[in-house]
Design a protein around this motif. Structure first.
Motif: not given
Length: 408
Positions: A141-144, A239-243
């Motif tokens: 959610v955050a780190g990546v 944003v998509v990685l956070a999704l």
């Protein structure tokens, strides 16, 4: 939940960030080092191989150490290896440092899960394990996303430098927050390996390898898909990685609760849903609305089943919990390496950037079939156990007794 569980979660957060941040930086790493994107994908497999080798070996090597000391040492190695990744002069050096960074991964998460399970009553073990695994999902959610954005804006080396700092901070917080742990009871290595060789344990590991190899086949190449097919820039990719991370977090929370009530039906339902989500993403990858939805579903459906599988394996290998828990993470990273390898091979063969998602759907379908075999094996073992007088079930091959709380 005891507050010390948050220290374990923080350690898992650092480990999860370095495992997955490379997937958001493959184009940048490939361009800087002068290799192709599929070749850069081998950096994912290199880390995974480190986990596969390090998890059982370090779990055995550290079985005589106090658990708090061992966990602190593992995080120290992790931080140092990521610092080496940040200054690696070339592709081969980066591949080697990624391998070193993977060595402590499985042992930390495995022993950390056992410590977490020891902290709570037996009926809450699934939720305690989920709390540790939540560090991995929060990393997504955050780190990546932040690491990928940092790497895209300032250079990929800064992402690994940031991960090294996270690892060092996690080690210090863990040392301060985790209570002293008793030295584990000595268990002969041969006996532990015999426990892991049980047919139901091996079947469960196979479900991990194929079922979740599907997730890694697609996610390993998510960045080039989102940039070249969906048309997103650096911010959109983050944003998509956070999704994806939000999906894995939701899946881990739901999976922790379902693992305590209906683990096998959960495994069936959500392994099948994972295969369907991967197929959906392959079709919708070019749509800027549906592609992010597909990424979220891949994360959510995959991680619902993760905790169920881990809890089931710990129950079936209760006499060797530390090695079994480390073995789980070895299996997940065999899945990681297998998925990245097959997904990259599909791209190299000219099948297109959506091919890894289709490969992933096929792998997850195999995982579902193996899960059904595991369920049938469980039912047969239970029937055999019920026919055997009390005290003799351990003599019946494949018989599984209800497991007590995992203890060290």
């Amino acid at each position: 939940m005891p507050i010390a569980l948050w220290a374990l979660t923080l350690g898992a957060f650092g480990i999860g960030t370095t495992e997955f941040v490379i997937m958001g930086l493959l184009p940048e790493v490939a361009a800087d080092l002068g290799v192709s994107v599929p070749d850069a994908g081998h950096l994912i497999s290199g880390y995974a191989v480190g986990v596969v080798i390090g998890a059982p070996l370090l779990a055995i090597a550290g079985s005589r150490l106090p658990r708090k000391t061992f966990l602190f040492a593992l995080l120290g190695l992790f931080a140092a290896a990521n610092a080496l990744s940040a200054v690696a002069p070339g592709y081969e050096a980066l591949l080697g440092s990624r391998f070193l960074a993977g060595l402590p991964h499985g042992a930390f998460l495995g022993i950390g899960s056992v410590v977490a399970a020891d902290m709570v009553p037996g009926h809450r073990r699934g939720q305690a394990v989920a709390r540790v695994l939540m560090g991995l999902t929060l990393a997504n959610v955050a780190g990546v996303p932040l690491g990928a954005l940092l790497g895209q804006l300032l250079g990929w080396r800064w992402a690994f430098a940031g991960v090294a700092v996270i690892g060092a901070v996690a080690a210090l917080v863990l040392r301060a927050a985790l209570p002293d742990q008793p030295r584990p009871a000595a268990v002969p290595v041969r006996r532990e390996l015999r426990v892991l060789a049980r047919p139901q344990v091996l079947l469960a590991f196979a479900v991990v390898v194929f079922g979740f190899g599907g997730s890694f086949a697609a996610y390993s190449y998510i960045s080039p898909v989102l940039t070249d097919l969906t048309g997103f820039g650096a911010t959109g990719v983050s944003v998509v990685l956070a999704l994806f991370g939000a999906g894995t977090t939701a899946g881990a929370v739901v999976g922790g609760r379902l693992a305590d009530t209906a683990p096998m039906p959960t495994l069936y339902l959500f392994t099948g849903a994972l295969a369907a989500s991967l197929a959906l993403f392959a079709v919708a990858a070019g749509d800027p609305v549906l592609a992010p939805v597909g990424v979220f579903l891949i994360g959510a459906t995959g991680f619902v089943a993760v905790t169920s599988l881990q809890t089931m394996i710990l129950e079936r290998a209760r006499e060797a919990p530390g090695l079994a828990a480390a073995g789980i993470h070895s299996a997940f990273n065999i899945a990681n390496a297998l998925g990245a390898l097959l997904g990259g091979a599909a791209i190299t063969l000219g099948l297109g950037l959506t091919a890894p998602a289709l490969v992933g759907a096929a792998l997850s379908a195999v995982g579902l079939a193996l899960a059904l075999v595991l369920g049938l094996s469980d039912r047969r073992a239970t029937a055999v156990r019920d026919e055997v007088p009390d005290g003799l079930s351990e003599e019946v091959p494949g018989a599984v007794e209800p497991a007590p709380a995992v203890v060290g």
